[in-house]
Design a protein around this motif. Structure first.
Motif, PDB file in Angstrom:
ATOM      1  N   LEU A  51     -52.885 -45.494  -9.465  1.00  0.00           N
ATOM      2  CA  LEU A  51     -51.461 -45.185  -9.472  1.00  0.00           C
ATOM      3  C   LEU A  51     -51.052 -44.264 -10.628  1.00  0.00           C
ATOM      4  O   LEU A  51     -49.865 -44.018 -10.824  1.00  0.00           O
ATOM      5  N   GLU A  52     -52.013 -43.755 -11.362  1.00  0.00           N
ATOM      6  CA  GLU A  52     -51.672 -42.995 -12.571  1.00  0.00           C
ATOM      7  C   GLU A  52     -50.717 -41.841 -12.279  1.00  0.00           C
ATOM      8  O   GLU A  52     -49.673 -41.694 -12.944  1.00  0.00           O
ATOM      9  N   GLN A  53     -51.037 -40.996 -11.312  1.00  0.00           N
ATOM     10  CA  GLN A  53     -50.175 -39.851 -11.020  1.00  0.00           C
ATOM     11  C   GLN A  53     -48.813 -40.284 -10.489  1.00  0.00           C
ATOM     12  O   GLN A  53     -47.783 -39.703 -10.848  1.00  0.00           O
ATOM     13  N   ASP A  54     -48.798 -41.328  -9.655  1.00  0.00           N
ATOM     14  CA  ASP A  54     -47.527 -41.842  -9.128  1.00  0.00           C
ATOM     15  C   ASP A  54     -46.638 -42.349 -10.255  1.00  0.00           C
ATOM     16  O   ASP A  54     -45.413 -42.117 -10.254  1.00  0.00           O
ATOM     17  N   LEU A  55     -47.222 -43.052 -11.213  1.00  0.00           N
ATOM     18  CA  LEU A  55     -46.434 -43.596 -12.316  1.00  0.00           C
ATOM     19  C   LEU A  55     -45.934 -42.493 -13.243  1.00  0.00           C
ATOM     20  O   LEU A  55     -44.794 -42.545 -13.734  1.00  0.00           O
ATOM     21  N   LYS A  56     -46.746 -41.484 -13.471  1.00  0.00           N
ATOM     22  CA  LYS A  56     -46.302 -40.354 -14.284  1.00  0.00           C
ATOM     23  C   LYS A  56     -45.145 -39.623 -13.611  1.00  0.00           C
ATOM     24  O   LYS A  56     -44.174 -39.217 -14.266  1.00  0.00           O
TER      25      LYS A  56
END
Length: 376
Positions: free
Chosen positions: A238-243
Motif C-alpha cells: 500500500l506504499e504508493q496508495d498511502l503516499k
C-alpha cells in the motif's frame, strides 16, 4: 547429572523471520533454571549461527525446508521430526502456528502445546476436525485473550481450560539497553531534532489501516505543535496508495515514509507519540517496544492491543479518525511531568504483565503445563 536435569522440551517453530525469532527466545527462557533442556527446531530458514545464539536454547536445529516443500502432506518434515523426537527424552512439545502443530502431532507421540499468534486459525472445517482428532494430546495458547477467545469460539466443544492465554513478552532491561537516546535515534532516522513526531511501525497493509492514521493526523494538525510530523516505518503493497492519500489530504510534506528500518525497536525514543491503527491486532509487540521506550501510546480498542494499552494509553474505535485525532491532540498537550508519570505507568505494566519473569510465573501455573511438566 540428576534425572530432572535430563528432561528435554522440544520447541518447534515455522521460521525465524520477523518477530518469530524472539518468540523462540521467549518460550525457551521459560525453562531457565528448571532442569529442562530446550531443543528448538526451525522448519524453514537456512542454518544461521546468529539465529541459534539468539534463541536462548540448549540446542538449535534447522530443517531448512523451503515453503514450497512443506505444502500438502509434509511427509518429509514429519519423518525428520520423528527422528529428532526419538533422539531425546522429550517431555512435551511447544509448537508455534498451525503447520508446526500439524507436523508435531503427526510426527511424534508427544503432548503438544500449540501457540497461536493470529486470529481465525481454526475457522476452517478441516483444521477444526484435525484439532478434534488430536484433542487428547493437544492444548492451545493464544498470545492474547482476544486470540484465545477466537479459538474458543471456533472450538466450542473443547474444555475452556485447554485453551488459555500466554502473553507475548520482552526482556525489559535488555530492550531498554538497546534503545538509543532520542537524539541519536532522530539522527539515525534523519529526523529533525525540534519536530513533534507521531511514530508508526508496521507493514503497509490493509490490516494495519494506516489510512485511518493519515486521516486522523490530518484532522489533528490544527491542534498539534506547528512542527508536527507523522513518521511511518515499514514497507508493503500500500506504499504508493498511502503516499497518494497523504498528498490528497494536504499533508504530503508532513508525512515521512522511511521504509524498512533494521532493528526499528531500537529507535522508538525518536517519537513523541506512538500510534497503532491496526485492524484487530492479535497482540502488538510494537506496543511493548514503545512502552519500554517511555513513548505515550494511542491504539485501536480491538484485538489484543486493547489488553496491552488499556489503562496506560489512549484507545480509539477501529477506523475512527476523529477520535484518533482527539487522542493525538490530548497527548500533544501533556507536560513533562505527565509524560514521566505515563512512562512509569507503562513500565509498571510491562513488569507486571509482559515481562519474561511475569509470564514465566503464569506459564508454570497453566493447567496444561502443570499436567505435563512437574518442576524439580
Amino acid at each position: 547429572m540428576t534425572r530432572s536435569a535430563e528432561r528435554h522440551v522440544l520447541q518447534f517453530c515455522h521460521g525465524y523471520d520477523g518477530p518469530f525469532l524472539d518468540c523462540a527466545r521467549q518460550y525457551a527462557s521459560l525453562f531457565a533454571g528448571t532442569g529442562y533442556r530446550v531443543t528448538t527446531v526451525f522448519l524453514t530458514g537456512a542454518a544461521d549461527s546468529e539465529v541459534a545464539a539468539a534463541c536462548a536454547s540448549d540446542e538449535v536445529l534447522f530443517m531448512e525446508y523451503s515453503s514450497k516443500a512443506i505444502r500438502g502432506l509434509k511427509l518429509g518434515a514429519i519423518g525428520d521430526l520423528r527422528k529428532i523426537a526419538a533422539s531425546r527424552n522429550f517431555s512435551f512439545c511447544i509448537a508455534h502456528r498451525f503447520k508446526p502443530i500439524y507436523i508435531a502431532l503427526l510426527g511424534t507421540s508427544l503432548p503438544v502445546i500449540g501457540v497461536h499468534h493470529a486470529f481465525e486459525d481454526y475457522k476452517r472445517g478441516t483444521r477444526k476436525l484435525f484439532a478434534h482428532i488430536f484433542r487428547k494430546r493437544l492444548s492451545l495458547l493464544g498470545v492474547s485473550d482476544a486470540v484465545r477467545d477466537d479459538m474458543r469460539r471456533c472450538l466450542p466443544k473443547w474444555p475452556q481450560e485447554r485453551i488459555q492465554t500466554l502473553y507475548n513478552r520482552i526482556d525489559v532491561s535488555a530492550l531498554q539497553f538497546s534503545q538509543v537516546s532520542a537524539r541519536e535515534a532522530r539522527e539515525t532516522l534523519g529526523l529533525a531534532a525540534d519536530a513533534w513526531i507521531v511514530g508508526n511501525v508496521g507493514r503497509l497493509h490493509p490490516d494495519k489501516d494506516q489510512a485511518t492514521l493519515l486521516h486522523g493526523f490530518a484532522a489533528a494538525l490544527p491542534g498539534l505543535p506547528g512542527n508536527s510530523q507523522l513518521v511511518i516505518l515499514g514497507k508493503g503493497r500500500l506504499e504508493q496508495d498511502l503516499k497518494e492519500l497523504a498528498r490528497e489530504l494536504g499533508i504530503g510534506d508532513r508525512v515521512l515514509f522511511l521504509g524498512q528500518v533494521p532493528d526499528a525497536r531500537n529507535y522508538f525514543r525518536a517519537f513523541d507519540v506512538f500510534a497503532l491503527s491496526s485492524d484487530h491486532e492479535p497482540f502488538g509487540m510494537v506496543l511493548l517496544e514503545a512502552m519500554a521506550a517511555g513513548v505515550p501510546l494511542l491504539a485501536t480498542a480491538c484485538g489484543g492491543a486493547k489488553e496491552v494499552v488499556e489503562g496506560v494509553g489512549i484507545l480509539f474505535p477501529l477506523g475512527d479518525a476523529q477520535h484518533l485525532a482527539q487522542g493525538l491532540q490530548h497527548l500533544a498537550g501533556m507536560d513533562d511531568q505527565q509524560r514521566l508519570q505515563c512512562a512509569e505507568m507503562m513500565l509498571d505494566r510491562l513488569r507486571e504483565r509482559f515481562s519474561d519473569r511475569a509470564v514465566r510465573d503464569t506459564f508454570w501455573h497453566l493447567p496444561q503445563v502443570t499436567d505435563l511438566a512437574p518442576r524439580g
